[in-house]
Design a protein around this motif. Sequence first.
Motif, short mmCIF file in Angstrom:
data_model
loop_
_atom_site.label_atom_id
_atom_site.label_comp_id
_atom_site.label_asym_id
_atom_site.label_seq_id
_atom_site.Cartn_x
_atom_site.Cartn_y
_atom_site.Cartn_z
N ASP A 1 -6.17 6.62 1.57
CA ASP A 1 -6.29 8.04 1.90
C ASP A 1 -5.73 8.31 3.29
O ASP A 1 -5.19 7.41 3.95
CB ASP A 1 -7.73 8.53 1.73
CG ASP A 1 -8.68 7.95 2.80
OD1 ASP A 1 -8.21 7.35 3.78
OD2 ASP A 1 -9.91 8.11 2.63
N ARG B 1 -7.69 3.60 -4.55
CA ARG B 1 -7.44 3.17 -5.94
C ARG B 1 -6.50 1.97 -5.95
O ARG B 1 -5.61 1.84 -5.10
CB ARG B 1 -6.79 4.28 -6.77
CG ARG B 1 -7.41 5.64 -6.69
CD ARG B 1 -8.73 5.74 -7.39
NE ARG B 1 -8.61 5.77 -8.85
CZ ARG B 1 -9.61 6.10 -9.66
NH1 ARG B 1 -10.79 6.44 -9.17
NH2 ARG B 1 -9.44 6.08 -10.97
N THR C 1 0.84 -1.20 0.00
CA THR C 1 0.00 0.00 0.00
C THR C 1 0.88 1.25 0.00
O THR C 1 2.04 1.21 0.44
CB THR C 1 -0.91 0.04 1.23
OG1 THR C 1 -0.10 0.15 2.42
CG2 THR C 1 -1.76 -1.21 1.32
N VAL C 2 0.30 2.34 -0.48
CA VAL C 2 0.99 3.63 -0.44
C VAL C 2 -0.02 4.71 -0.09
O VAL C 2 -1.21 4.58 -0.42
CB VAL C 2 1.66 3.98 -1.80
CG1 VAL C 2 2.77 2.99 -2.13
CG2 VAL C 2 0.62 4.03 -2.93
N VAL D 1 -3.78 2.25 -3.04
CA VAL D 1 -3.62 3.62 -2.56
C VAL D 1 -4.61 3.86 -1.42
O VAL D 1 -5.82 3.62 -1.57
CB VAL D 1 -3.86 4.63 -3.70
CG1 VAL D 1 -3.70 6.06 -3.19
CG2 VAL D 1 -2.90 4.36 -4.86
N LEU E 1 -2.19 10.09 -7.33
CA LEU E 1 -2.57 8.68 -7.46
C LEU E 1 -4.07 8.43 -7.31
O LEU E 1 -4.57 7.42 -7.80
CB LEU E 1 -1.81 7.85 -6.42
CG LEU E 1 -0.28 7.80 -6.58
CD1 LEU E 1 0.31 6.79 -5.62
CD2 LEU E 1 0.11 7.47 -8.02
N ASP E 2 -4.77 9.36 -6.66
CA ASP E 2 -6.22 9.14 -6.53
C ASP E 2 -6.97 9.48 -7.82
O ASP E 2 -8.20 9.39 -7.87
CB ASP E 2 -6.79 9.94 -5.36
CG ASP E 2 -6.63 11.43 -5.50
OD1 ASP E 2 -6.02 11.88 -6.51
OD2 ASP E 2 -7.09 12.17 -4.62
N THR F 1 1.65 9.89 -2.38
CA THR F 1 2.88 9.32 -2.93
C THR F 1 3.00 9.65 -4.43
O THR F 1 2.00 9.64 -5.15
CB THR F 1 2.89 7.79 -2.74
OG1 THR F 1 2.71 7.50 -1.35
CG2 THR F 1 4.20 7.17 -3.22
N GLU G 1 -1.99 8.28 -0.49
CA GLU G 1 -2.44 8.90 -1.75
C GLU G 1 -1.55 10.06 -2.17
O GLU G 1 -1.55 10.45 -3.34
CB GLU G 1 -3.89 9.36 -1.63
CG GLU G 1 -4.16 10.37 -0.54
CD GLU G 1 -5.64 10.69 -0.41
OE1 GLU G 1 -6.42 10.25 -1.28
OE2 GLU G 1 -6.01 11.37 0.55
N ALA H 1 5.71 5.11 -5.98
CA ALA H 1 4.79 3.97 -6.01
C ALA H 1 5.33 2.86 -6.89
O ALA H 1 5.18 1.67 -6.58
CB ALA H 1 3.41 4.42 -6.49
#
Length: 410
Positions: free
Chosen positions: A303, A310, A277-278, A301, A325-326, A282, A280, A287
């Motif tokens: 929040d 996502r 996971t990362v 992704v 990324l979102d 990032t 949002e 990523a």
Amino acid sequence: MTDSPTPGSHTDRPMIRLEHLTKTFPGQDRPAVDDLTLDVRAGEIVILVGPSGCGKTTTMKMINRIIEPTSGRIVLDGEDVTHADPDQLRRRIGYVIQQIGLFPHMTIADNIATVPRLLGWDRQRIADRVDELLTTVRMDPAEYRDRYPKELSGGQRQRVGVARALSADPDVMLMDEPFGAIDPITRDRLQNEFLRLQAEVRKTIVFVTHDIDEAIKMGDRIAILREGSEVVQYDTPETILTHPADGFVRDFIGAGASLKRLNLSRVRDIELSPWATVPEGTSAEEALGVLRSSPGSAVLVLDAQGRPRRWVGRADLQRADGRPLDQVGMVPEAVVEPHATLSDALNELITARYSIATVVDGNGVYQGVVDIDRITEAIRTMRSDDQRAARLGLDDGRDEAAGTIRDRRR
């Protein structure tokens, strides 16, 4: 027909006892319900299931005397209510039906308040209870209390129907195919929502369905009926699937008993798989670095609150062109909560792009993922449990299986 106490049950005290209950309608040669004796323990969901015409709905309606029995007794929490005032009796019992039955000219708040008003509750107590119940069924009171039924979806109306049945905090609820008229996806979600709710409120529930899969998923115990409401088998879902009483029960269960058992275990019962996971915020380059060091084909992704936003794969990140990324990738399409069954999780993940079901808590916060390997491992464990039960012997195996599945359901 009654059965022996189940280890680990909420209580062995019968909240509802039907004694030699019989109903013969005028002009019929044979009783619709013929000498039925059945105990329903406090805090359990008991499912009445069987083919059309077996008398399951008639049986349920006799409990709150919508249909008067021809003979026999109905005992509610130790009190014989066979000849009690039927209106007073019905105010003690919540009732949810397939068609929901909301009053179209009344607001959602007024619909939920129907029984509390009949019981003489004061206005503030009623208002507080309406808001509490709307929150409980995950409908914002400020948004929904002043709407009318026609302004809601079918699933939302059904939630209001459940809230109305709970309005006077009854000990007993009757549910007549409550999710039968709803599309399959909404139906699964409402079933899961109701099981989550039942884990909190612990009502005694008699639930009628014609769907054995729903019975297995929803019931602490299942009564399989044939004509005349004859109880062929009254037992836990686990025992019915692994030790059907006779050919009638085997035929009613149908093929795929092993897959049906996935309805007996919850996502919370298994170890979730980790996933990359990362946050949002990032960058796409960062990523990509995370993705390269992970075994998966995408990263999830999250929040700022830790909620999934996502799925982004390598191609999505390479085409991001500076976008956050979102705004790339795809919205998670297979999301389940811990109280969802493994069958629900399997249904979700086989249709998802990445063949993964994302698990979130009640606030939508990411917990982990369920993949096909976890489902397969659960099936192997079930088979191992069956073999162990067989070695212990049928009677001991039945008791152990019943205790195990009750622990999993709770």
